[in-house]
Design an enzyme around this catalytic site. Structure first.
Site, short mmCIF file in Angstrom:
data_model
loop_
_atom_site.label_atom_id
_atom_site.label_comp_id
_atom_site.label_asym_id
_atom_site.label_seq_id
_atom_site.Cartn_x
_atom_site.Cartn_y
_atom_site.Cartn_z
N LYS A 60 52.98 29.79 44.63
CA LYS A 60 52.08 28.47 44.51
C LYS A 60 52.48 27.85 43.06
O LYS A 60 52.15 27.38 42.46
CB LYS A 60 50.25 28.78 44.52
CG LYS A 60 49.78 29.06 45.75
CD LYS A 60 48.65 28.77 45.16
CE LYS A 60 47.70 29.50 46.47
NZ LYS A 60 46.61 29.27 46.81
N LYS A 109 45.62 24.61 35.39
CA LYS A 109 45.75 26.01 35.68
C LYS A 109 46.47 26.59 36.64
O LYS A 109 47.79 25.79 36.89
CB LYS A 109 44.47 25.64 37.55
CG LYS A 109 44.49 26.33 38.81
CD LYS A 109 43.96 26.60 40.78
CE LYS A 109 44.01 27.64 40.92
NZ LYS A 109 43.38 27.20 41.82
N SER A 117 38.62 35.81 39.88
CA SER A 117 37.47 36.39 40.66
C SER A 117 38.43 37.77 39.88
O SER A 117 38.13 39.53 40.08
CB SER A 117 38.47 37.08 42.07
OG SER A 117 39.50 36.13 42.24
N TYR A 123 31.52 34.66 38.48
CA TYR A 123 30.96 36.06 39.51
C TYR A 123 29.98 36.42 38.61
O TYR A 123 28.66 37.19 39.32
CB TYR A 123 32.04 36.58 39.98
CG TYR A 123 33.63 35.52 40.42
CD1 TYR A 123 32.88 34.50 41.87
CD2 TYR A 123 34.40 36.17 40.32
CE1 TYR A 123 33.41 34.38 42.06
CE2 TYR A 123 35.05 34.38 40.79
CZ TYR A 123 34.98 34.04 41.63
OH TYR A 123 35.93 32.80 42.31
N LYS A 133 41.77 27.80 33.65
CA LYS A 133 42.07 28.87 34.33
C LYS A 133 42.91 29.83 34.69
O LYS A 133 44.19 28.82 34.82
CB LYS A 133 41.03 28.45 35.66
CG LYS A 133 41.82 29.23 37.33
CD LYS A 133 41.40 28.30 38.47
CE LYS A 133 41.13 29.13 39.53
NZ LYS A 133 40.65 29.34 40.49
C1 PBG Z 1 42.61 27.69 46.11
C2 PBG Z 1 41.68 28.58 44.45
C3 PBG Z 1 41.85 29.88 43.81
C4 PBG Z 1 40.83 29.85 42.98
C5 PBG Z 1 39.67 28.57 43.16
N1 PBG Z 1 40.78 27.75 43.88
C6 PBG Z 1 42.89 30.55 44.05
C7 PBG Z 1 44.46 30.08 43.85
O1 PBG Z 1 44.91 28.89 43.33
O2 PBG Z 1 44.81 30.45 45.03
C8 PBG Z 1 40.29 30.62 42.50
C9 PBG Z 1 39.78 31.91 41.64
C10 PBG Z 1 38.79 33.28 41.56
O3 PBG Z 1 40.60 33.85 42.07
O4 PBG Z 1 37.99 33.43 40.87
N2 PBG Z 1 42.51 26.31 45.23
#
Ligand code: PBG
Length: 339
Positions: A232, A209, A289, A328, A263
């Site tokens: 992050k 991620k 998203s 989505y 991701k």
């Molecule tokens: C956080 C989390 C995130 C997403 C899924 N779980 C955002 C982040 O890491 O700040 C993002 C999913 C998306 O953008 O559709 N644990």
């Protein structure tokens, strides 16, 4: 010849005309190398408090938060369309958020209630995947516990994540999906699940991620956007790295992950491909998203046909080697695929 065609011999033109097999629909169907079906889709859903509530998410046109009763209705629609699994995320009001995110451990929190309600109504007609990470519950929006300097603490966070995974397992979740990027959390969660009698609960690890700019609308949807301080980058991966992604995947598999995720999605298809080629395991990708919002914005601007953009991007994940995609657009795409 290898899979990239190195060493390939072909007949010279005009003995070989690659357009021959593209001439008709039946012929294109015969030589199609990749299939996309509703069973390749996982639908992320946002749960909010109340009954009979739908709250549209402004930055994700067409996506809403739903109260628990409405989430059950959405899960029924997904199952009817042939989608095998929904992924749940909670919207937590500011007053329930704390420095330590302890709402994550509340057995009666939105995630647990939504999970139990879907399982009550649908049983094994659909799978439920629940996110493990503290960001929807913390007052600072980080995925873990922070020290005085704001640094996210690893081992202390893992202890809380284990507790979060256990309340979700008791609520009946089918797949635990840790999205927090702490080191060692898969092994700790796996061990606790075994000890507590949840040996059948799967773990889909968000193994690779990245610290991405594509998560903005999601943070809106779970209510984290205004409150997240900083970024992050001390736990999510550097977008420049792919060898490190393979080490993350190797580590999570060694600790007992059943499947792994990459991701975001489309900008990271090379990572999906690399993971698939290195490890003979199910790999999933999350079309996040910001990717959804880009497709919607492009369609709204007349830059492309929405349905065609949706299906082409989802097919691209399959071609890269993904077993499935969190998107989505999942329900819409499944309905398109079902005709
Ligand atoms: C956080 C989390 C995130 C997403 C899924 N779980 C955002 C982040 O890491 O700040 C993002 C999913 C998306 O953008 O559709 N644990």
């Amino acid at each position: 010849m290898d899979r990239y065609g190195r060493g390939m011999t072909t007949a010279p033109f005009p003995d070989l005309r690659l357009r021959r097999t593209r001439r008709t629909g039946w012929s294109r169907a015969m030589v199609r190398e990749t299939q996309l079906s509703p069973s390749n889709l996982i639908w992320p859903l946002f749960v909010c408090p109340g009954t009979g509530v739908e709250q549209p998410v402004a930055s994700l046109p067409g996506v809403s938060r739903w109260s628990v009763d409405a989430i059950v209705a959405r899960a029924k629609e997904a199952a009817a369309a042939g989608i095998p699994c929904v992924a749940l995320f909670p919207y937590t009001e500011a007053e329930r958020r704390t420095e330590d995110g302890h709402e994550a451990l509340n057995p009666d929190n939105l995630m647990c209630r939504a999970t139990a309600a879907i399982k009550d109504a649908l049983g094994d007609a659909i799978g439920v995947l629940t996110d493990v990470a503290l960001d929807p519950y913390t007052s600072h929006g980080q995925d873990g516990l922070v020290d005085d300097a704001g640094y996210v603490l690893n081992d202390e966070t893992v202890e809380v994540l284990v507790g979060q995974a256990l309340v979700q397992a008791r609520a009946g979740t089918d797949i635990i999906a840790p999205s927090d990027m702490m080191d060692g959390r898969i092994g700790a969660i796996r061990e606790a699940l075994e000890v507590e009698g949840f040996g059948h609960v799967q773990i889909m690890s968000y193994a690779a991620k990245y610290a991405s700019a594509f998560y903005g609308p999601f943070r809106d949807a779970v209510g984290s956007r205004g409150i997240l301080k900083g970024d992050k980058k001390t736990y999510q991966m550097d977008p420049a790295n792919v060898e490190e992604a393979l080490r993350e995947v190797a580590m999570d598999l060694a600790e007992g992950a059943d499947s792994v995720m990459v991701k975001p999605g489309l900008p990271y298809l090379d990572v999906v491909r690399a993971v698939k080629e290195c490890f003979a395991v199910p790999v999933y990708a999350y079309q996040v998203s910001g990717e959804y919002a880009m497709i919607e914005a492009a369609a709204a601007a007349g830059a492309g046909d929405r349905d065609a953009l949706v299906l082409e991007t989802l097919l691209a994940f399959r071609r890269a080697g993904a077993s499935g995609v969190l998107s989505y657009h999942a329900l819409h795409a499944a309905r398109l695929l079902n005709g």
